[in-house]
Design an enzyme around this catalytic site. Sequence first.
Site, PDB file in Angstrom:
ATOM      1  CB  SER A 127     -35.963 -95.956 -55.568  1.00 51.08           C
ATOM      2  OG  SER A 127     -36.346 -94.682 -55.095  1.00 51.08           O
ATOM      3  CE  LYS A 164     -33.525 -92.293 -56.609  1.00 54.91           C
ATOM      4  NZ  LYS A 164     -34.969 -91.991 -56.478  1.00 54.91           N
TER       5      LYS A 164
END
Length: 213
Positions: A127, A164
């Site tokens: 990701s 993230k």
Amino acid sequence: MSFYERYAFLCRQKGIDPCSQATADMLGVTKGTISAWKRNDNAPKGGTVSAIADALGVSADYLLGRREEQEEKRYGESGFARINVYGTIPAGIPMNAVEDIIDTEDIPLDWLEGGREYFALRVKGDSMYPVYLDGDTVIFRKETTCRSGDDCVVYIGEADATLKRVKLNDDGSIELRPINPNYPPRIFTSEEVKAGAVTIGGIAVELRRKMVK
């Protein structure tokens, strides 16, 4: 160097607070006992010394001041501190109680000045590709706040920590942005942020990647 000084020094090398409740729990003692070590320099006895030595990765003789050279060279003269690399960090679990330790990394000793704490995580998935690859090790400074644009360890509810890129919006909402465009961002409202639906666990400070032959 006294017993407490050795003990506190080794705790700092591992990025943990020598006087915290979590550390006391890990060692099987009370915070009051640790405070007594600090005030009076009273070294613990018997099996307690051995348990502390095992937890900190040194010999009981070193903690009691009976052997200096090998450990002093390892922790002092090298100029580096050793931190744990975790595979996962479940939400709500104190860092030094997490058992999923898969490796260690060395960081410069001066990074720990001012009581700063560090840990590392092994990246899983794609990701955050292409900046972070599956299998990379990322060093984080332990923090509960960050700046917009920082790459952070974040907790979403009761989930494990995830890496993230964080965007802080003017309305108090937080956006978690994967770098890989194949993954959508996730936005948490200011109300969700206040309720603790998403929290910051640390800020990425260094990426380490092993060469694959």
